[in-house]
Scaffold this active site. Sequence first.
Site, PDB file in Angstrom:
ATOM      1  N   ASP A   1       2.421  -4.112  17.200  1.00 52.08           N
ATOM      2  CA  ASP A   1       3.160  -5.277  16.695  1.00 52.08           C
ATOM      3  C   ASP A   1       4.623  -4.896  16.523  1.00 52.08           C
ATOM      4  O   ASP A   1       4.951  -3.947  15.800  1.00 52.08           O
ATOM      5  CB  ASP A   1       2.562  -5.732  15.364  1.00 52.08           C
ATOM      6  CG  ASP A   1       1.067  -6.002  15.491  1.00 52.08           C
ATOM      7  OD1 ASP A   1       0.658  -6.547  16.532  1.00 52.08           O
ATOM      8  OD2 ASP A   1       0.319  -5.659  14.555  1.00 52.08           O
TER       9      ASP A   1
ATOM     10  N   ASP B   1      -7.483 -16.807  13.535  1.00 50.44           N
ATOM     11  CA  ASP B   1      -6.954 -16.033  12.417  1.00 50.44           C
ATOM     12  C   ASP B   1      -7.583 -16.553  11.130  1.00 50.44           C
ATOM     13  O   ASP B   1      -7.570 -17.773  10.866  1.00 50.44           O
ATOM     14  CB  ASP B   1      -5.431 -16.166  12.338  1.00 50.44           C
ATOM     15  CG  ASP B   1      -4.734 -15.463  13.491  1.00 50.44           C
ATOM     16  OD1 ASP B   1      -5.426 -14.800  14.291  1.00 50.44           O
ATOM     17  OD2 ASP B   1      -3.497 -15.578  13.585  1.00 50.44           O
TER      18      ASP B   1
END
Length: 240
Positions: free
Chosen positions: A129, A8
């Site tokens: 998500d 990330d």
Amino acid sequence: MLVIPAIDLKDGRCVRLYQGDYSQETVYGEDPVSQIRAFAEAGAEKIHIVDLSGAREGRPVHFELVVEMARAVRVPVEVGGGIRDLATIEAYLSAGVFQVILGTVACRAPELVREAARAFPGRILVSLDVRGERVAVSGWTEAENLSYLELAQRLEEAGVAGIIFTEIERDGTGEGVYTGRLERLLEVVSLPVTLAGGVARLEDILRLKPLEKRGLSGVIVGRALYEGTLDLREALRAAR
């Protein structure tokens, strides 16, 4: 079943967030290119990159860095975060990224998802998500009034190559996996599904392995690799 290490990106560094909270950030490295090379050398067959800054701003922030990372290894790379138009999708794919991951636009611009899936068959993934039963967007900062199962069925109809399923409450927590919502998802779609979030140790990989027969194609792992509670080579052997 693939074990896919995650990188990330925020402010040019390798970070992890706790439950998607941008204020709860842990920095794990200053050199993302070295990190992706390390994962490839350990035997990873695919690597997952998220431009966290891009996800929040709605545009690619780390485009050049992602391309540099993708070109540094021979392993297929998938990238998401701030990808919200065909031009950006084409730019990433033309520059060496194997697959792009769409998120917010799956809810807010479904016609773009269909168009992208037609234009780039096999190379469009969607990140599903979930917070509770609802879909979260815009870097997980906003919730849609839409069931994740309903959106998953729409995505299958749109022709995407696969779904990345994240339970936000477990992401970055190291609490281990919960398969209830995942199993319901596998019941309603025939698309390949990759689970992200919650994997903490080898036992989690072993617990997920039987779901491969039902459509679980991979698991994305981040914090556990950086903190050493899971060894990538051991996880890869167990998943195979």
